[in-house]
Design a protein around this motif. Structure first.
Motif, PDB file in Angstrom:
ATOM      1  N   PRO A  33       1.326  -6.655   4.501  1.00 17.11           N
ATOM      2  CA  PRO A  33       0.938  -5.952   3.275  1.00 17.11           C
ATOM      3  C   PRO A  33      -0.559  -5.652   3.272  1.00 17.11           C
ATOM      4  N   ARG A  34      -0.901  -4.429   2.869  1.00 15.23           N
ATOM      5  CA  ARG A  34      -2.315  -4.035   2.893  1.00 15.23           C
ATOM      6  C   ARG A  34      -2.970  -4.179   1.512  1.00 15.23           C
ATOM      7  N   THR A  35      -2.482  -3.437   0.531  1.00 17.35           N
ATOM      8  CA  THR A  35      -3.021  -3.520  -0.826  1.00 17.35           C
ATOM      9  C   THR A  35      -1.865  -3.683  -1.797  1.00 17.35           C
ATOM     10  N   VAL A  36      -1.972  -4.661  -2.675  1.00 17.24           N
ATOM     11  CA  VAL A  36      -0.939  -4.906  -3.682  1.00 17.24           C
ATOM     12  C   VAL A  36      -1.601  -4.908  -5.049  1.00 17.24           C
ATOM     13  N   SER A  81       1.871  -0.918   1.098  1.00 14.92           N
ATOM     14  CA  SER A  81       1.123  -1.203  -0.125  1.00 14.92           C
ATOM     15  C   SER A  81       1.985  -0.826  -1.321  1.00 14.92           C
ATOM     16  N   PHE A 114       1.248   3.705   0.002  1.00 19.81           N
ATOM     17  CA  PHE A 114       1.635   3.103  -1.265  1.00 19.81           C
ATOM     18  C   PHE A 114       2.997   3.579  -1.740  1.00 19.81           C
ATOM     19  N   GLY A 139      -3.734   2.936   3.624  1.00 24.91           N
ATOM     20  CA  GLY A 139      -2.370   2.426   3.602  1.00 24.91           C
ATOM     21  C   GLY A 139      -1.382   3.444   3.074  1.00 24.91           C
ATOM     22  N   SER A 182      -5.244  -8.800   3.346  1.00 27.97           N
ATOM     23  CA  SER A 182      -4.729  -7.921   2.301  1.00 27.97           C
ATOM     24  C   SER A 182      -5.731  -7.808   1.151  1.00 27.97           C
TER      25      SER A 182
END
Length: 357
Positions: A109-112, A58, A82, A80, A243
């Motif tokens: 990718p998990r969180t963007v 992330s 980061f 996640g 995501s």
């Protein structure tokens, strides 16, 4: 003469070997297996190695207005691992290059989080792609061997020397292992008079709406150019359905926001409307902190007209989580939820987000 030339060539070869073995940016395939904390002051050179480290799924992208978002806090709120990959004065194009590398490198990718500000709304973003800060495109491609042609220079030697000093216990890393740095002064140094001079570049003043307000017709709005938003849309499209893309306008001080009723305000609103439409189309969360509010009007929340204090960064992190949890604007008007994925969809399902009450 031959002896002098041989000496110079030998010195150059020794310096080049030193750089290749120390490898301060983590670019060389055959460098020494040592720890490489980030020792440079230009994140454009540091973050490709961080992305390729494999430690993060992330990320935060943005300019310095996003740099105080702390990965450790975001890990707890969203799950996640980061990294904060926001770069000082980064253009939209530079952010796009780094995000592109992240999406090519990270398998799931998990969180963007894209921390948005005025650079994404500029009409000439496709022309003004770089700043005065050096940008190394060769670090962002998939060929590690072409980097070797660019590494023998004074700056790389300096950073390699800093890395050696770090291993000797004589220097601290420039940034944390997750890209995070508190780059603003400690709160104990906050001084209202000094801060107000930085915010207002003169006497303190209020922002009055323009009367009568400028009215921009639909045809004129549709003709406005926001080339960077095409890049943003392309990046969001590449994210997997599982995501969580968050597009968040950062809360600069109200003095740096367009004057209500002005042409600039109309243009910025058109940009926000297009980002919101992008979010609705592609299933991204869009949160707008860049509004006049009790937060952005309060000088005590800032160090200058752009950079807020650490406590405000903590508030932004929690507020983004609240936006995803409650799917609504802030009750006190400090932020607005402009777009959200459909409830029940993979991106709109709150189970993807680890939020504690």
């Amino acid at each position: 003469m031959k002896t002098a030339v041989g000496t110079v060539l030998g010195l150059v070869a020794a310096l080049y070997l030193f750089v290749l073995l120390v490898d301060p940016y983590g670019d060389v395939p055959f460098s020494l297996p040592i720890e490489r904390p980030m020792m440079d002051d230009n994140q454009r050179f540091l973050y490709p190695g961080l992305v390729r480290s494999g430690r993060f799924d992330s990320a935060v992208f943005g300019t310095s207005t996003s740099r105080l978002l702390q990965p450790a806090h975001l890990n707890g709120l969203f799950g996640g691992r980061f990294a904060n990959l926001a770069m000082n004065s980064a253009t939209a194009w530079e952010q796009t290059q780094l995000a592109d590398l992240f999406l090519r490198t990270v398998a799931a990718p998990r969180t963007v989080v894209f921390g948005l500000d005025r650079v994404w709304c500029e009409a000439n973003a496709d022309v003004e792609r770089l700043t005065f800060r050096p940008f190394p495109p060769w670090m962002y491609d998939d060929d590690p061997w072409n980097d070797l042609a660019y590494l023998l220079n004074g700056k790389t030697l300096e950073i390699a020397g800093r890395l050696v000093e770090y291993h000797l216990g004589r220097r601290r890393p420039r940034l944390g292992a997750d890209g995070y740095e508190v780059f603003v002064p400690p709160d104990s140094e906050w001084d209202r008079a000094k801060v107000e001079r930085k915010i207002y570049d003169g006497p303190r003043r209020t922002v009055e709406p323009q009367v009568p307000p400028v009215v921009v017709g639909e045809a004129e709005r549709n003709a406005l150019r926001f080339p960077a938003l095409d890049w943003l849309a392309a990046l969001v499209r590449r994210l997997p359905d599982e995501s969580t893309p968050i597009l968040a306008f950062m809360p600069v001080h109200v003095i740096s926001q367009p004057r209500p009723g002005s042409v600039e305000a109309a243009r910025e609103q058109a940009c926000k409307d297009r980002v919101a439409a992008l979010g609705r189309e592609l299933g991204a969360w869009v949160v707008d902190f860049r509004v006049p509010s009790r937060v952005t009007r309060d000088d005590a929340n800032y160090w200058d007209n752009l950079h807020y204090r650490v406590a405000i960064a903590d508030w932004i992190e929690r507020s983004m989580a609240d936006a995803l949890r409650h799917r609504a604007d802030a009750p006190d008007g400090t932020w607005r939820l402009l777009a959200a994925p459909p409830a029940g969809s993979p991106r709109g399902n709150s189970r993807l987000v680890s939020l504690s009450d």
